[in-house]
Design a protein around this motif. Structure first.
Motif, mmCIF file in Angstrom:
data_model
loop_
_atom_site.group_PDB
_atom_site.id
_atom_site.type_symbol
_atom_site.label_atom_id
_atom_site.label_comp_id
_atom_site.label_asym_id
_atom_site.label_seq_id
_atom_site.Cartn_x
_atom_site.Cartn_y
_atom_site.Cartn_z
ATOM 1 N N MET A 41 0.684 -1.291 -0.026
ATOM 2 C CA MET A 41 0.087 -0.119 -0.099
ATOM 3 C C MET A 41 0.789 1.120 -0.163
ATOM 4 O O MET A 41 1.915 0.983 0.935
ATOM 5 N N THR A 42 0.131 2.149 -1.295
ATOM 6 C CA THR A 42 1.647 3.760 -0.558
ATOM 7 C C THR A 42 -0.096 4.779 0.107
ATOM 8 O O THR A 42 -1.322 4.684 -1.031
ATOM 9 N N PHE A 43 0.565 5.566 0.693
ATOM 10 C CA PHE A 43 0.133 6.709 1.141
ATOM 11 C C PHE A 43 -0.327 7.430 0.546
ATOM 12 O O PHE A 43 1.272 8.145 -0.043
ATOM 13 N N PRO A 44 -0.893 8.659 0.632
ATOM 14 C CA PRO A 44 -0.512 10.448 0.091
ATOM 15 C C PRO A 44 0.407 10.705 0.749
ATOM 16 O O PRO A 44 0.447 10.461 2.097
ATOM 17 N N ASP A 45 1.037 11.464 -0.150
ATOM 18 C CA ASP A 45 2.712 12.089 0.138
ATOM 19 C C ASP A 45 2.465 13.569 0.222
ATOM 20 O O ASP A 45 1.467 14.330 0.558
ATOM 21 N N LEU A 46 1.546 13.215 2.664
ATOM 22 C CA LEU A 46 1.703 14.457 3.205
ATOM 23 C C LEU A 46 3.289 15.336 3.628
ATOM 24 O O LEU A 46 2.642 16.599 4.415
ATOM 25 N N THR A 47 4.055 14.815 3.828
ATOM 26 C CA THR A 47 5.623 15.784 3.624
ATOM 27 C C THR A 47 5.098 17.158 3.419
ATOM 28 O O THR A 47 6.308 17.892 4.019
ATOM 29 N N PRO A 48 4.825 16.975 1.672
ATOM 30 C CA PRO A 48 4.980 18.509 1.311
ATOM 31 C C PRO A 48 4.845 19.394 2.306
ATOM 32 O O PRO A 48 4.648 20.959 3.247
ATOM 33 N N ASP A 49 3.571 19.614 2.457
ATOM 34 C CA ASP A 49 2.339 20.172 3.268
ATOM 35 C C ASP A 49 3.224 20.201 5.275
ATOM 36 O O ASP A 49 2.607 21.301 5.079
ATOM 37 N N LEU A 50 3.355 19.173 5.352
ATOM 38 C CA LEU A 50 3.849 19.504 7.041
ATOM 39 C C LEU A 50 5.554 20.352 7.099
ATOM 40 O O LEU A 50 5.295 21.186 8.145
ATOM 41 N N LYS A 51 6.527 20.078 6.071
ATOM 42 C CA LYS A 51 7.249 20.870 6.096
ATOM 43 C C LYS A 51 6.982 22.607 5.559
ATOM 44 O O LYS A 51 7.833 23.351 6.093
ATOM 45 N N ALA A 52 5.902 22.644 4.744
ATOM 46 C CA ALA A 52 5.688 23.961 4.517
ATOM 47 C C ALA A 52 4.497 24.979 5.938
ATOM 48 O O ALA A 52 5.199 26.357 6.472
ATOM 49 N N ALA A 53 4.486 23.998 6.473
ATOM 50 C CA ALA A 53 4.007 24.211 8.175
ATOM 51 C C ALA A 53 4.645 24.274 9.364
ATOM 52 O O ALA A 53 4.469 24.851 10.401
ATOM 53 N N MET A 54 6.191 24.333 8.451
ATOM 54 C CA MET A 54 6.815 23.806 10.644
ATOM 55 C C MET A 54 8.222 24.484 9.442
ATOM 56 O O MET A 54 9.290 23.554 9.639
#
Length: 306
Positions: free
Chosen positions: A1-14
């Motif tokens: 299974m591959t999940f949606p990549d949320l890292t760009p949004d988290l990095k932008a918010a942090m």
């Protein structure tokens, strides 16, 4: 299974985050069983302040799990949605002593804490030498071995809550019971202080050697396993109940009940997480039918089915 990549949004918010965010990181290689799916996001914080910063800004709808060295863990084959936090030794693995107190980061191996105490001629923590986990896990599950438990030596533990606030818990506030703590499960432990007592290094080393010898003689420590599978019921031993139910050596797919110690499950090479969990549930069913006792899992099981 591959999940949606949320890292760009988290990095932008942090923007001040210093730790590492990795999308769809396989967790199989981080567990002793070597099974399981990916973490949607794996976060390795730089230090305690970095972890607090991350949690304070993480969307509340994202679930958070903590993984140590994975010695008492089954990650299901579908993986884990949300965030998996893994504390690294670099930021959370230091150990030290002052007078009769041993301080350890949550990522410090239990065995290293025993060694640190021994080097300072402090007794009482030798039992940690036989536990193949980290201090974070020991705090969460009141880890114990050879007649001693974490609650016997803990002075206080520090941790961070889901909102990023730091907390300190006394031994009483940890609400320890057999193989568990009553502290809010969302708390991520970061360090602890333990009470030692002066003793001769010869006596301490002798006790540590006893602990290690017992473990090597009685447990399948060179296999892909997850430690003790079931909690000991009051007044009984889980392995005796499993043995009496005829489950020693029982197999499901690539998973097997250890012939050496039948409270251990083994990945014989090609097991899936589903094989291991199904085998455990099969053992629980047979023990219940044979003895009327319902075994409780000691191994933590997390994630979703494939």
């Amino acid at each position: 299974m591959t999940f949606p990549d949320l890292t760009p949004d988290l990095k932008a918010a942090m923007p001040e985050l210093r730790g590492r965010l990795t999308a769809n990181q396989s967790l199989a290689e981080l567990t002793w069983f070597r099974v399981g799916g990916p973490a949607q996001i794996l976060f390795t914080p730089a230090d305690e302040n970095d972890l607090a910063y991350f949690l304070a800004r993480l969307p509340t709808e994202l679930p958070v799990h903590v993984v140590g060295v994975g010695s008492n863990l089954i990650v299901r084959d579908g993986g884990l949605p949300g965030v998996v936090v893994r504390l690294a030794p670099r930021g959370f693995g230091e150990t030290s002593t002052q007078d009769v107190v041993v301080t350890a980061g949550a990522a410090a191996l239990d065995k290293r804490v025993a060694e640190t105490a021994a080097s300072a001629n402090l007794a009482g923590l030798e039992f940690f030498f036989g536990i193949p986990g980290t201090i974070g896990g020991a705090l969460r599950m009141n880890a114990g071995a050879n007649g001693a438990e974490t609650k016997d030596v803990l002075i206080e533990a520090s941790g961070i809550s889901r909102d990023g606030r730091k907390h300190v818990f006394t031994n009483a506030e940890m609400k320890f019971v057999y193989r568990n703590s009553g502290v809010d499960p969302s708390i991520i432990f970061t360090s602890a202080r333990f009470q030692g007592k002066p003793a001769s290094v010869e006596a301490i080393r002798a006790r540590m050697n006893e602990v290690q010898a017992h473990r090597e003689a009685a447990q399948p420590i060179r296999e892909k396993t997850g430690g003790s599978t079931f909690k000991n019921p009051p007044g009984n031993s889980a392995w005796k109940l499993v043995d009496a139910a005829g489950c020693r050596g029982l197999r499901v797919g690539g998973a097997q009940v250890s012939e050496m110690h039948c409270n251990f499950l083994i990945n014989t090479g090609e097991a899936t997480a589903a094989d291991i969990e199904t085998l455990g549930e099969t053992v629980r069913t047979r023990v219940k039918e044979n003895s009327g006792i319902e075994l409780q899992w000691e191994i933590k099981r997390i994630g979703i089915l494939a």
